[in-house]
Design an enzyme around this catalytic site. Structure first.
Site, PDB file in Angstrom:
ATOM      1  N   ASP A   1      43.757 -42.514  32.088  1.00  0.00           N
ATOM      2  CA  ASP A   1      44.782 -42.591  31.042  1.00  0.00           C
ATOM      3  C   ASP A   1      46.183 -42.568  31.628  1.00  0.00           C
ATOM      4  O   ASP A   1      47.161 -42.700  30.897  1.00  0.00           O
ATOM      5  CB  ASP A   1      44.631 -41.417  30.063  1.00  0.00           C
TER       6      ASP A   1
ATOM      7  N   ASP B   1      35.350 -45.393  23.748  1.00  0.00           N
ATOM      8  CA  ASP B   1      35.960 -44.159  24.230  1.00  0.00           C
ATOM      9  C   ASP B   1      35.009 -42.976  24.058  1.00  0.00           C
ATOM     10  O   ASP B   1      34.051 -43.030  23.284  1.00  0.00           O
ATOM     11  CB  ASP B   1      37.272 -43.904  23.486  1.00  0.00           C
TER      12      ASP B   1
END
Length: 710
Positions: free
Chosen positions: A515, A451
């Site tokens: 997301d 990430d």
């Protein structure tokens, strides 16, 4: 007597014609569709056909611009490079000294006498017909330093191209297409976030009239670089229009000393005569031809983030792993929250030590349980970031990639309560690599979710802007870990889809496209992400009934159909599912495994439908095809359109089935017999040319078609 000579490169349905005039850098007479065999006389005639004026008449302007257009050539657009010596703008005078050409590639070496710089430009037509341009500047020992402002690759496009397609977006709504008239003059789109960003331009694609999916010529460019990027167009009145791209470098960031070199990011140029579908097909073919492209079936994934967030417990996660295995999940990924003190997003980034308070026996038992159930084990890291509340930051505040004193400023931006770790610092690099390396080996980690949750602000490395050094260190770190663990796969996630470029895909095996697990948003996010990335590389997960990113409620069948369009998985607490839902999910898992050989190897097409509420995507591989049809809003017409399926063999007959394992789509007053019966057999020519009457689907509904040649 003419001094011109020509080189004709042609492969994979694409041609490039270069013209050399004396010892100047070559110009590009043609980049586009194939021309067939051309003799020396033909090439000379082509040059005459495209010439500007009969000698000795001259224009003080570029007409056919070089591979690196310069102000000294009479080019009044943005130069191909900008250089400084002694703080003053330097205008190179390139003289070609060496040309090495193959059947599909060429390397041109040129020198600038004043600075001593050597320029190497490589151009190659690679698999799929993607034209790659590589550039490198070299400074010999003893030469004065040269600052590189930029080094961008460009190619010309026809003067008739008048439309421009780029992209922007935001978090949970990435890859929004932006269609414009091709602007006059020299224009740039830049990303200045230390990553491409959710609003990244992604590519610059020009066309005659608005770009369409299945037809028409398009010319596009993409920089394979995962940090700041410049996309450029030059539409001048006295020169061929150009498109191009390159890294966005900050002033003073790259200063070559004697004996040093700078290699610019690779830039891909893509031509298609078959619209955006053809553009995507070329890039997908190139991606799939790479030696590192994933060959094993893309596993069905469960990621734990939306299942538990930071509320981790060994017992609950063990039960979740058991439920995942029962359904048919093949890869179990433990997300953020496993390391010491990590109960929220304000602490502990950079330490990468398992939290003994939450995991008293470590992560070994969970990893062993996952492996024993026949699944791969994955773990979340954010290796490029650091929390101020961490042992690492307290021990090494000098390892932060920020201006000295930045943290003391009352308005200093932390961005999600985190800062950036300077991975170009050898100590920081070794710390992160060694911690990750140890855990990968100890736990048998098969997969890392990598990430990157913040933009870079005022990045400074050793007194200079640090974005370029940081990005090259990230690439090196990933390569190092994969060299130590050859079977390890890594997913690029950057607050979702803020870093999904081809540079990152040189070292990673998958991207997290967004997301957002809202399937309505995902229909377009995945569609436009697919312009560059084939579906097997695009993570597409099933979220809960109420999307955490939008609050929108959707049916399970719609969420499952959308997930089938990529590398499928779940972002959901499967322990909360009732028995009926578990049964549907198990059927979905089996369907995904059956259809992924088609979706993950086939050519992607987007059938033309007039109503903007429709979304249809076809995947055609050999004798089979999968078509996913969805709505994102209410339909305009009471009688829906026909679905015409491109890419089929006109001479074959196809059995078309509605795959109802994931549940039925809800529809209104039009329900054709073929749809309610669930199957029909028709020739490919009919399915392509006439099509199937679509049902009047309600908003946010979807169904899956499976075609098999008989």
């Amino acid at each position: 007597m003419t001094t011109r000579r020509h080189l004709h490169l042609e492969a994979h349905g694409v041609a490039v014609v270069l013209e050399f005039d004396g010892d100047r850098l070559p110009s590009v007479l043609h980049w586009g569709g194939v021309l067939g065999p051309l003799s020396t006389d033909d090439l000379e005639a082509l040059s005459v056909a495209l010439s500007r004026q009969t000698p000795p008449g001259t224009f003080d302007a570029a007409w056919q611009v070089s591979l690196s257009p310069q102000e000294g050539d009479g080019f009044t657009g943005r130069p191909g490079m900008q250089l400084r010596r002694r703080g003053v703008l330097h205008h190179p005078r390139w003289r070609v000294g060496e040309v090495v050409s193959g059947e599909w590639d060429i390397t041109v070496v040129a020198d600038d006498a004043a600075s001593g710089l050597r320029l190497r430009i490589g151009l190659a037509i690679e698999a799929g017909g993607v034209v790659w341009v590589d550039q490198r500047l070299e400074l010999p020992e003893g030469a004065e330093p040269v600052e590189i402002g930029w080094l961008e690759a460009t190619l010309p496009v026809p003067a008739g191209a008048d439309a421009l397609l780029t992209f922007d977006g935001r978090w949970t709504r990435e890859k929004r297409p932006v269609a414009l008239d091709l602007p006059p003059g020299s224009t740039v789109r830049q990303s200045r976030r230390g990553r491409p960003g959710h609003d990244a331009p992604v590519a610059a694609i020009v066309s005659r009239g608005a770009a369409r999916w299945g037809e028409g010529e398009v010319w596009g460019v993409h920089a394979a670089w995962s940090s700041d990027v410049t996309m450029r167009t030059d539409r001048l009145t006295d020169a061929a229009p150009l498109i191009g791209a390159g890294e966005l470098l900050q002033p003073g960031e790259i200063v070559l000393g004697g004996g040093e070199h700078f290699a610019a990011a690779r830039v891909a140029f893509v031509y298609s005569a078959d619209g955006l579908d053809g553009f995507a097909a070329r890039v997908h073919t190139w991606m799939r031809a790479r030696p590192q492209h994933p060959r094993a079936p893309r596993p069905l994934v469960l990621n734990t983030w939306e299942a538990v967030y930071f509320d981790q417990s060994p017992e609950r996660l063990a039960a979740l792993a058991d439920r995942a295995a029962e359904i048919g999940v093949e890869r179990f990924v433990l997300d953020d929250g496993w390391f010491q003190g990590r109960r929220d997003d304000s602490t502990s980034l950079g330490d990468w030590v398992v939290d003994a308070a939450v995991w008293p026996d470590g992560l070994g038992p969970l990893a062993a349980r996952v492996h024993a159930r026949g699944m791969q084990f994955g773990l979340w890291f954010e290796p490029e970031m650091v929390s101020l509340d961490s042992d690492l930051a307290r021990a090494h505040p000098d390892w932060l990639l920020h201006e000295p004193g930045h943290l003391d400023h009352p308005e200093a931006l932390s961005w999600r309560q985190q800062y950036v770790l300077d991975l170009a610092h050898p100590g920081a690099f070794a710390h992160v690599r060694d911690r990750m390396d140890a855990l990968i080996g100890e736990l048998g980690i098969d997969f890392i979710k990598w990430d990157h949750n913040r933009d870079l602000v005022e990045s400074v490395h050793e007194g200079r802007p640090g974005g370029y050094a940081q990005m090259t260190a990230v690439y090196r770190l990933i390569r190092d870990l994969k060299h130590r663990h050859p079977l390890l796969e890594i997913e690029s996630c950057s607050s979702g889809g803020a870093r999904t470029d081809l540079g990152m895909l040189e070292v990673c095996d998958r991207v997290w496209a967004s997301d957002s697990n809202d399937p309505i948003e995902r229909q377009d996010i995945q569609r436009w992400t697919g312009l560059l990335l084939p579906p097997e590389l695009v993570g597409a997960h099933v979220g809960p009934t109420d999307a955490h990113s939008s609050g929108r409620r959707t049916t399970l069948s719609y969420r499952l159909a959308t997930s089938l369009m990529g590398s499928a998985g779940f972002e959901w607490d499967l322990l909360s599912c009732d028995a009926d839902e578990v049964a549907v999910l198990a059927r979905f898992a089996a369907l995904y495994k059956e259809l992924r050989p088609i979706v993950h190897t086939g050519r992607v097409h987007h059938p033309v439908l007039r109503d903007p509420a429709w979304r249809a995507t076809a995947y055609v591989a050999g004798e089979e095809a999968v078509v996913i049809v969805a709505t994102v809003a209410s339909l305009e017409d009471a009688r829906a359109e026909r679905l015409r399926i491109p890419g089929l063999d006109d001479d074959r007959r196809y059995r078309v089935r509605v795959r109802r394992e994931i549940g039925d789509a809800a529809y209104g007053w039009v329900a054709p017999e073929w749809f309610t019966a669930g199957a029909i057999v028709l020739p490919g020519a009919v399915l392509r040319g006439i099509g199937l009457q679509l049902p009047t689907l309600w908003p946010a509904q979807a169904f899956v078609l499976h075609l098999q040649a008989e």
